[in-house]
Design a protein around this motif. Structure first.
Motif, mmCIF file in Angstrom:
data_model
loop_
_atom_site.group_PDB
_atom_site.id
_atom_site.type_symbol
_atom_site.label_atom_id
_atom_site.label_comp_id
_atom_site.label_asym_id
_atom_site.label_seq_id
_atom_site.Cartn_x
_atom_site.Cartn_y
_atom_site.Cartn_z
ATOM 1 N N GLY A 66 0.118 4.169 0.581
ATOM 2 C CA GLY A 66 -0.215 5.054 1.691
ATOM 3 C C GLY A 66 0.663 4.841 2.912
ATOM 4 N N VAL A 67 1.060 3.594 3.162
ATOM 5 C CA VAL A 67 1.903 3.309 4.329
ATOM 6 C C VAL A 67 3.249 4.009 4.181
ATOM 7 N N ASP B 156 0.836 -1.191 0.000
ATOM 8 C CA ASP B 156 0.000 0.000 0.000
ATOM 9 C C ASP B 156 0.884 1.259 0.000
ATOM 10 N N ALA C 175 8.254 -0.733 7.452
ATOM 11 C CA ALA C 175 6.980 -0.904 6.739
ATOM 12 C C ALA C 175 7.079 -1.924 5.606
ATOM 13 N N GLU D 180 3.820 6.575 2.353
ATOM 14 C CA GLU D 180 3.557 8.019 2.452
ATOM 15 C C GLU D 180 3.446 8.451 3.916
ATOM 16 N N ALA D 181 2.759 7.619 4.723
ATOM 17 C CA ALA D 181 2.566 7.976 6.136
ATOM 18 C C ALA D 181 3.902 8.081 6.860
ATOM 19 N N LEU D 182 4.792 7.138 6.601
ATOM 20 C CA LEU D 182 6.087 7.186 7.287
ATOM 21 C C LEU D 182 6.945 8.332 6.760
#
Lengths: 288, 253
Positions: A187-188, A185, A206, A190-192
Motif C-alpha cells: 500500500g505504501v 507494505d 519509502a 501504491e500511495a506514492l
C-alpha cells in the motif's frame, strides 16, 4: 455367509511393512556403516596404539589451550616485550578484520543496488527471477572456490580473496535485501505511485526507510561470516592476516602453543561479533 | 464541462468482469459516494481513474485530459493533480508526520530533489499549514507508528492536500476506524469540499454515512452502475438492487 481364510497368515507375523523408499534408505545406511567400520579396521595407524594416540591428543590439546604462547620472531618482533608481541598479533587480526570489512562493503553496495531489481514488488517477476536465479548459482559455489577462481586473474593473495569473498557476499546479501524489500507494505508503494512519485522517489522515500534496520543487521551478520572466512582465506589463499600466521605456525614451525595463542585471539573477536549479531537479529526478529 | 468524465469503462480479469460499460460524469465541487457490496468494482473504479489499475476498455477524461493515453512523466504529472486516501492509510511508519505529508509533493519533483528530500520552504510551510488545519500541529515531528488510527488517516488526508489536487479519491477512508474517529474524518472531508472546493469521490461501505455527507451517490453491483442520483433519491428499493435481497436485514437498522 462369507468364510474367512485364516490360512493367509502363515509363518512369523510382521507388524510392519517396509515401503520402497524405506527399504532404500535402510540399505544405504547399512552399506555406509559397514564401509565406515571397514575403514577403521584397515586404517594405517603407523604403529601408534589407540591408548598412546588418545593420551597424546589430550596432551597436545592441553598444551594448545592450557599454555598458549606466541613466539615474538614469528610475528616480526625481535625483543622480549609482551606488549610488542600482542600489538603485532593484534595488527594481524586487524588485517583479517579489514579483509572482512572491505568485502562486506563492496558486496553490500552492489547487492543493495541489484537487490532493488531483485525484489518482485519493485520490478517485474521476470527480472526478479532472473537476478535471484543467478544469485542462487553464485551462492551455490563456496567462497573458497570463488577466491581460487579469481586467483587465476589476480594471483593468490589479498586481492583475489577480497574479490572472491565480495562475490559470494553479493549472492548472500542480495537474497536477504530483496526479501526485506518484498516484505514492505504494498500500500505504501501504491500511495506514492498514486501521488505521481517516480520509481527512484519510491525507492528512496519509502522502500529504503522502511527496511533500513533489516538491511543493517543482515549486513552485520554477513560481516561476521566474512571474518571467519577471512581467517581461512589467510591460510588457503595467502591473503595475509592472522589466518596466514596460523597456517605458518601449524605447517612450518609445528608450534602447538602458538596455535592456541592465535586461536584465543580469533575466538575473542568472533564472540564479540556473534554477540552483536545476535542482539541485532533479536531486535529486528530476522528470519534466518 | 465535467471535471471527470468516465465513458464506457470496462475492466476484466480473464473471465471475470470487475467493471462493465460504466459511464458517468462528475462536476467540480461534487461530493460523490460510491457504494456497493464487496467485489462490486468500487475499488477498481477509483484505481482506474489514476491508472493504478489499467482499464481494459473505455475512456477516462480528467480535466480535459484523456488519462488512458498517458505515459511516463505525463502520467506522473496528472497523478500529482489527483489526491488519494486509503483504508489502511499507507504511510511510511518509520518516518515523521511532516516527511510523510511532503511525499505528496514528489509528483512535482525531479529525481535528485525527490530522492534527497529537497523541498522548498514554500512547500514545507504549506504542509505545516495543512497539518495545523487538520489539528496535527503538535505532532509534526512524531514518527507515524506512534499515531492513532484517526491521526494516521489525517496524515493521509494532509498528504493528499499538499498535492494541491483538483480531485481527491478516497478508498474506504473510515473502514478501519472507530465510530468517533470515522466521524471526524468524514467531517474533515466535507470541510475540504466546502471550504477548498476540492471534488470528492469516496468509496463507502456505510449507506447512512453516504446519505449524510454526499450530494450524489453511485451504486454498483457486480461491476455495473445500477444507481446514479442525488443521495435523497436512494430508495429502499434501490438499496435492494445494489446489495441484493439477502443484505436487506443488515441495512434496515
Amino acid at each position: 455367509m462369507s468364510t474367512v481364510d485364516y490360512n493367509r497368515w502363515t509363518g512369523k507375523i510382521a507388524i510392519r511393512r517396509l515401503t520402497t523408499s524405506q527399504a532404500w534408505l535402510y540399505s544405504v545406511l547399512v552399506v555406509l556403516s559397514s564401509a565406515t567400520v571397514y575403514g577403521f579396521l584397515v586404517l594405517d595407524t603407523k604403529g601408534v596404539g589407540l591408548i598412546d594416540a588418545a593420551t597424546r591428543t589430550i596432551e597436545y590439546f592441553g598444551l594448545m589451550f592450557g599454555s598458549p604462547r606466541g613466539v615474538p620472531s614469528h610475528f616480526g618482533v625481535f625483543n622480549d616485550s609482551t606488549a610488542a608481541l600482542f600489538l603485532a598479533s593484534f595488527n594481524l587480526v586487524l588485517q583479517t578484520l579489514s579483509l572482512a570489512f572491505l568485502s562486506t562493503l563492496l558486496g553490500g553496495v552492489i547487492a543493495l543496488v541489484l537487490g532493488l531489481f531483485g525484489a518482485k514488488n519493485l520490478t517485474g517477476p521476470r527480472t526478479s527471477n532472473a537476478i535471484k536465479g543467478l544469485m542462487a548459482l553464485i551462492r551455490a559455489v563456496p567462497t573458497v572456490l570463488w577466491v581460487l577462481i579469481f586467483a587465476i586473474g589476480a594471483g593468490l593473495g589479498a586481492v583475489a580473496a577480497v574479490i572472491g569473498m565480495s562475490f559470494h557476499t553479493i549472492g548472500y546479501l542480495l537474497k536477504a535485501y530483496s526479501e526485506s524489500f518484498e516484505e514492505i507494505d504494498e500500500g505504501v508503494i501504491e500511495a506514492l505511485r498514486a501521488s505521481g512519485a517516480s520509481w527512484l522517489h519510491i525507492v528512496s522515500q519509502a522502500v529504503l526507510p522502511s527496511s533500513i534496520t533489516q538491511i543493517l543487521s543482515w549486513t552485520f551478520l554477513r560481516f561476521e561470516i566474512n571474518f571467519a572466512v577471512a581467517v581461512a582465506m589467510g591460510a588457503a589463499a595467502g591473503a595475509g592476516g592472522i589466518g596466514y600466521n596460523m597456517f605458518i605456525s601449524a605447517g612450518y614451525f609445528f608450534d602447538i602453543r602458538e596455535i592456541g595463542f592465535i586461536t584465543y585471539q580469533i575466538l575473542v573477536i568472533a564472540i564479540l561479533l556473534e554477540v552483536v549479531a545476535t542482539r541485532l537479529k533479536k531486535r529486528y526478529r530476522l528470519a534466518s | 464541462m465535467a471535471l471527470l468524465d468516465v465513458r464506457k469503462l470496462t475492466k476484466s480479469y480473464g473471465e471475470t468482469q470487475a467493471l462493465s460499460d460504466v459511464s458517468f460524469q462528475i462536476s467540480k465541487g461534487e461530493f460523490v459516494s460510491v457504494i456497493g457490496p464487496s467485489g462490486s468494482g468500487k475499488t477498481t473504479l477509483i484505481r482506474c481513474v489514476n491508472r493504478l489499475i489499467e482499464p481494459s476498455a473505455g475512456e477516462i477524461v480528467f480535466d480535459g485530459k484523456e488519462m488512458t493515453a498517458l505515459r511516463g512523466p505525463e502520467l506522473r504529472r496528472e497523478r500529482a493533480r489527483i489526491g488519494m486516501i486509503f483504508q489502511h492509510y499507507n504511510l511510511v511508519y518509520r518516518l515523521t508526520v511532516i516527511e510523510n505529508v511532503l511525499h505528496g509533493r514528489l509528483g512535482y519533483k525531479g529525481a535528485i530533489k525527490g530522492v534527497f528530500s529537497m523541498y522548498d520552504e514554500q512547500e514545507k510551510r504549506h504542509a505545516l499549514e495543512i497539518l495545523e488545519l487538520l489539528g496535527l500541529g503538535e505532532l509534526v515531528y512524531r514518527r507515524c507508528d506512534m499515531l492513532s488510527g484517526g491521526q494516521k488517516q489525517r496524515v493521509g488526508i494532509a498528504r493528499a492536500l499538499v498535492q494541491n489536487p483538483r480531485i481527491i479519491l478516497c478508498d474506504e477512508p473510515i473502514s478501519s476506524l472507530d465510530p468517533s474517529s470515522a466521524r471526524i474524518i468524514m467531517d474533515y472531508l466535507l470541510k475540504i469540499r466546502t471550504e477548498m472546493g476540492i471534488t470528492m469521490v469516496v468509496n463507502l461501505h456505510q449507506i447512512d454515512v453516504a446519505r449524510k455527507y454526499s450530494s450524489r451517490i453511485l451504486g454498483f453491483n457486480k461491476g455495473t452502475l445500477v444507481f446514479d442520483g442525488p443521495s435523497d433519491q436512494l430508495s429502499q428499493q434501490k438499496i435492494y438492487e445494489i446489495y441484493g435481497a439477502e443484505a436487506g436485514e443488515l441495512i434496515n437498522d
